[in-house]
Design a protein around this motif. Structure first.
Motif, PDB file in Angstrom:
ATOM      1  N   PHE A  10     -36.934   9.413   6.564  1.00 22.72           N
ATOM      2  CA  PHE A  10     -37.047   8.500   7.706  1.00 22.72           C
ATOM      3  C   PHE A  10     -37.183   9.267   9.023  1.00 22.72           C
ATOM      4  CE2 PHE A  10     -35.097   5.606   4.584  1.00 22.72           C
ATOM      5  CZ  PHE A  10     -36.038   4.588   4.629  1.00 22.72           C
ATOM      6  N   ASP A  11     -36.436  10.359   9.149  1.00 24.11           N
ATOM      7  CA  ASP A  11     -36.579  11.193  10.353  1.00 24.11           C
ATOM      8  C   ASP A  11     -38.016  11.686  10.472  1.00 24.11           C
ATOM      9  OD1 ASP A  11     -33.837  11.023  10.984  1.00 24.11           O
ATOM     10  OD2 ASP A  11     -33.361  12.788   9.767  1.00 24.11           O
ATOM     11  N   LEU A  12     -38.575  12.159   9.366  1.00 24.74           N
ATOM     12  CA  LEU A  12     -39.953  12.665   9.393  1.00 24.74           C
ATOM     13  C   LEU A  12     -40.953  11.556   9.712  1.00 24.74           C
ATOM     14  CD1 LEU A  12     -39.833  15.197   6.429  1.00 24.74           C
ATOM     15  CD2 LEU A  12     -39.878  15.702   8.887  1.00 24.74           C
ATOM     16  N   ARG A  13     -40.703  10.348   9.210  1.00 25.97           N
ATOM     17  CA  ARG A  13     -41.576   9.207   9.545  1.00 25.97           C
ATOM     18  C   ARG A  13     -41.515   8.907  11.044  1.00 25.97           C
ATOM     19  NH1 ARG A  13     -40.204   4.613   5.059  1.00 25.97           N
ATOM     20  NH2 ARG A  13     -40.716   5.818   3.203  1.00 25.97           N
ATOM     21  N   ILE A  14     -40.312   8.942  11.597  1.00 27.86           N
ATOM     22  CA  ILE A  14     -40.138   8.692  13.041  1.00 27.86           C
ATOM     23  C   ILE A  14     -40.880   9.759  13.836  1.00 27.86           C
ATOM     24  CG2 ILE A  14     -38.432   8.759  14.929  1.00 27.86           C
ATOM     25  CD1 ILE A  14     -36.457   7.403  12.921  1.00 27.86           C
ATOM     26  N   LEU A  15     -40.703  11.015  13.469  1.00 31.06           N
ATOM     27  CA  LEU A  15     -41.357  12.104  14.197  1.00 31.06           C
ATOM     28  C   LEU A  15     -42.879  12.015  14.082  1.00 31.06           C
ATOM     29  CD1 LEU A  15     -38.956  15.026  13.245  1.00 31.06           C
ATOM     30  CD2 LEU A  15     -39.086  13.813  15.430  1.00 31.06           C
ATOM     31  N   THR A  16     -43.366  11.685  12.913  1.00 30.40           N
ATOM     32  CA  THR A  16     -44.811  11.544  12.716  1.00 30.40           C
ATOM     33  C   THR A  16     -45.361  10.433  13.605  1.00 30.40           C
ATOM     34  OG1 THR A  16     -44.692  12.388  10.453  1.00 30.40           O
ATOM     35  CG2 THR A  16     -46.624  11.052  11.020  1.00 30.40           C
ATOM     36  N   ALA A  17     -44.698   9.289  13.609  1.00 33.94           N
ATOM     37  CA  ALA A  17     -45.155   8.155  14.421  1.00 33.94           C
ATOM     38  C   ALA A  17     -45.127   8.492  15.909  1.00 33.94           C
ATOM     39  CB  ALA A  17     -44.298   6.922  14.131  1.00 33.94           C
ATOM     40  N   LEU A  18     -44.087   9.193  16.359  1.00 31.82           N
ATOM     41  CA  LEU A  18     -43.985   9.537  17.780  1.00 31.82           C
ATOM     42  C   LEU A  18     -44.978  10.620  18.175  1.00 31.82           C
ATOM     43  CD1 LEU A  18     -40.127   9.315  18.318  1.00 31.82           C
ATOM     44  CD2 LEU A  18     -41.894   7.766  19.200  1.00 31.82           C
ATOM     45  N   GLN A  19     -45.335  11.512  17.248  1.00 31.99           N
ATOM     46  CA  GLN A  19     -46.387  12.481  17.557  1.00 31.99           C
ATOM     47  C   GLN A  19     -47.720  11.779  17.750  1.00 31.99           C
ATOM     48  OE1 GLN A  19     -45.826  16.911  16.080  1.00 31.99           O
ATOM     49  NE2 GLN A  19     -46.171  15.569  14.363  1.00 31.99           N
ATOM     50  N   GLU A  27     -38.927  -1.343  18.674  1.00 34.38           N
ATOM     51  CA  GLU A  27     -39.289  -2.376  17.699  1.00 34.38           C
ATOM     52  C   GLU A  27     -40.511  -1.959  16.890  1.00 34.38           C
ATOM     53  OE1 GLU A  27     -37.739  -5.276  16.925  1.00 34.38           O
ATOM     54  OE2 GLU A  27     -36.135  -4.821  18.348  1.00 34.38           O
ATOM     55  N   GLU A  28     -41.560  -1.495  17.596  1.00 38.45           N
ATOM     56  CA  GLU A  28     -42.789  -1.076  16.909  1.00 38.45           C
ATOM     57  C   GLU A  28     -42.537   0.154  16.049  1.00 38.45           C
ATOM     58  OE1 GLU A  28     -46.552  -0.936  15.433  1.00 38.45           O
ATOM     59  OE2 GLU A  28     -45.609  -2.591  16.519  1.00 38.45           O
ATOM     60  N   LEU A  29     -41.758   1.094  16.550  1.00 38.64           N
ATOM     61  CA  LEU A  29     -41.430   2.292  15.780  1.00 38.64           C
ATOM     62  C   LEU A  29     -40.678   1.906  14.505  1.00 38.64           C
ATOM     63  CD1 LEU A  29     -41.402   5.389  15.542  1.00 38.64           C
ATOM     64  CD2 LEU A  29     -39.312   5.379  16.935  1.00 38.64           C
ATOM     65  N   ALA A  30     -39.722   1.008  14.616  1.00 39.32           N
ATOM     66  CA  ALA A  30     -38.939   0.565  13.466  1.00 39.32           C
ATOM     67  C   ALA A  30     -39.847  -0.066  12.400  1.00 39.32           C
ATOM     68  CB  ALA A  30     -37.862  -0.418  13.906  1.00 39.32           C
ATOM     69  N   LYS A  31     -40.820  -0.868  12.841  1.00 40.14           N
ATOM     70  CA  LYS A  31     -41.767  -1.473  11.886  1.00 40.14           C
ATOM     71  C   LYS A  31     -42.572  -0.402  11.170  1.00 40.14           C
ATOM     72  CE  LYS A  31     -42.545  -5.688  14.506  1.00 40.14           C
ATOM     73  NZ  LYS A  31     -43.520  -6.406  15.332  1.00 40.14           N
ATOM     74  N   ARG A  32     -43.029   0.606  11.927  1.00 37.85           N
ATOM     75  CA  ARG A  32     -43.878   1.648  11.331  1.00 37.85           C
ATOM     76  C   ARG A  32     -43.144   2.495  10.311  1.00 37.85           C
ATOM     77  NH1 ARG A  32     -48.206   4.177  15.543  1.00 37.85           N
ATOM     78  NH2 ARG A  32     -48.811   2.222  16.513  1.00 37.85           N
ATOM     79  N   VAL A  33     -41.851   2.708  10.513  1.00 39.97           N
ATOM     80  CA  VAL A  33     -41.102   3.583   9.607  1.00 39.97           C
ATOM     81  C   VAL A  33     -40.253   2.811   8.607  1.00 39.97           C
ATOM     82  CG1 VAL A  33     -41.101   5.466  11.278  1.00 39.97           C
ATOM     83  CG2 VAL A  33     -39.139   3.927  11.185  1.00 39.97           C
ATOM     84  N   ASN A  34     -40.334   1.477   8.671  1.00 43.28           N
ATOM     85  CA  ASN A  34     -39.644   0.618   7.708  1.00 43.28           C
ATOM     86  C   ASN A  34     -38.121   0.759   7.770  1.00 43.28           C
ATOM     87  OD1 ASN A  34     -39.686  -1.394   5.784  1.00 43.28           O
ATOM     88  ND2 ASN A  34     -39.786   0.035   4.067  1.00 43.28           N
ATOM     89  N   LEU A  35     -37.605   0.662   9.008  1.00 38.34           N
ATOM     90  CA  LEU A  35     -36.161   0.647   9.249  1.00 38.34           C
ATOM     91  C   LEU A  35     -35.843  -0.522  10.175  1.00 38.34           C
ATOM     92  CD1 LEU A  35     -35.262   4.386  10.059  1.00 38.34           C
ATOM     93  CD2 LEU A  35     -34.466   3.071   8.099  1.00 38.34           C
ATOM     94  N   SER A  36     -34.561  -0.874  10.233  1.00 40.33           N
ATOM     95  CA  SER A  36     -34.167  -1.863  11.240  1.00 40.33           C
ATOM     96  C   SER A  36     -34.244  -1.209  12.612  1.00 40.33           C
ATOM     97  CB  SER A  36     -32.742  -2.364  10.974  1.00 40.33           C
ATOM     98  OG  SER A  36     -31.806  -1.345  11.287  1.00 40.33           O
ATOM     99  N   ALA A  37     -34.390  -2.020  13.642  1.00 41.11           N
ATOM    100  CA  ALA A  37     -34.481  -1.484  15.002  1.00 41.11           C
ATOM    101  C   ALA A  37     -33.233  -0.686  15.365  1.00 41.11           C
ATOM    102  CB  ALA A  37     -34.723  -2.619  15.991  1.00 41.11           C
ATOM    103  N   SER A  38     -32.044  -1.158  14.955  1.00 40.67           N
ATOM    104  CA  SER A  38     -30.810  -0.443  15.306  1.00 40.67           C
ATOM    105  C   SER A  38     -30.719   0.901  14.581  1.00 40.67           C
ATOM    106  CB  SER A  38     -29.576  -1.307  15.017  1.00 40.67           C
ATOM    107  OG  SER A  38     -29.491  -1.606  13.640  1.00 40.67           O
ATOM    108  N   GLN A  39     -31.099   0.943  13.298  1.00 43.57           N
ATOM    109  CA  GLN A  39     -31.090   2.213  12.568  1.00 43.57           C
ATOM    110  C   GLN A  39     -32.089   3.193  13.190  1.00 43.57           C
ATOM    111  OE1 GLN A  39     -32.068   0.526   8.708  1.00 43.57           O
ATOM    112  NE2 GLN A  39     -30.163   1.364   7.873  1.00 43.57           N
ATOM    113  N   CYS A  40     -33.249   2.670  13.518  1.00 48.06           N
ATOM    114  CA  CYS A  40     -34.287   3.511  14.108  1.00 48.06           C
ATOM    115  C   CYS A  40     -33.820   4.067  15.456  1.00 48.06           C
ATOM    116  CB  CYS A  40     -35.567   2.691  14.265  1.00 48.06           C
ATOM    117  SG  CYS A  40     -36.972   3.675  14.766  1.00 48.06           S
ATOM    118  N   SER A  41     -33.207   3.229  16.260  1.00 49.89           N
ATOM    119  CA  SER A  41     -32.716   3.652  17.568  1.00 49.89           C
ATOM    120  C   SER A  41     -31.666   4.745  17.426  1.00 49.89           C
ATOM    121  CB  SER A  41     -32.135   2.454  18.314  1.00 49.89           C
ATOM    122  OG  SER A  41     -31.608   2.860  19.544  1.00 49.89           O
ATOM    123  N   ARG A  42     -30.717   4.569  16.510  1.00 49.91           N
ATOM    124  CA  ARG A  42     -29.677   5.582  16.303  1.00 49.91           C
ATOM    125  C   ARG A  42     -30.292   6.907  15.869  1.00 49.91           C
ATOM    126  NH1 ARG A  42     -26.823   1.175  14.250  1.00 49.91           N
ATOM    127  NH2 ARG A  42     -27.412   1.631  12.112  1.00 49.91           N
TER     128      ARG A  42
END
Length: 165
Positions: A10-19, A27-42
């Motif tokens: 999930f960390d790698l998915r977040i980093l890939t999306a932000l790159q 919200e959009e980042l959470a959708k792209r990496v398939n996590l809840s918004a709160s998990q993604c934010s943390r």
């Protein structure tokens, strides 16, 4: 040596999306990496606190703002002392045309990536800034004719993931 931060899928998915798009809202980042918004934010906050995510910034087309020349410059220092290296580092930090500066092995001590308006501006940087500086022995520059690849994202597919619990 830098301590490597343990990253999971999930960390790698977040980093890939932000790159791909550093402007992504949570919200959009959470959708792209398939996590809840709160998990993604943390996770995003943790990656920022750990220094993995260092900054967010716009990428500007240099030519469209009149910075038409990219140049790679190899520098050899006059002496190899820590004081001389410190003086050279200070010089480089004060040259706003320097985008990157790397200490090297081999024939040269440093490689600078610079961007300037035109050849006259390059001449000024070299002849008035680099060459007369007491820390510098020699300067060799290569002007970029064409760029095949620039500002590529990090190859996160090569990152070893932390073992999952």
């Amino acid at each position: 040596m830098t301590n490597v931060v343990a990253l999971d899928e999930f960390d790698l998915r977040i980093l890939t999306a932000l790159q791909e798009d550093g402007r992504l809202g949570n919200e959009e980042l959470a959708k792209r990496v398939n996590l809840s918004a709160s998990q993604c934010s943390r996770r995003r906050i943790r990656l920022e606190e750990q220094g993995v995510l260092r900054r967010y910034r716009a990428e500007i087309d240099a030519a469209l703002v009149g910075l038409n020349i990219t140049v790679f410059t190899r520098i050899t220092l006059a002496t190899h002392t820590s004081d001389n290296a410190r003086r050279f580092a200070e010089l480089v930090r004060n040259l706003d045309c320097v985008l990157e500066a790397h200490s090297l092995t081999g024939d040269s001590d440093y490689l600078l990536k610079m961007v300037v308006r035109d050849l006259r501006a390059l001449s000024t940087v070299i002849n008035d800034g680099l060459l007369p500086h007491e820390s510098v022995a020699s300067v060799r520059s290569s002007v970029v004719l064409d760029t095949l690849k620039s500002s590529a994202p990090l190859p996160l597919s090569q990152v070893q993931m932390a073992p999952s619990d």
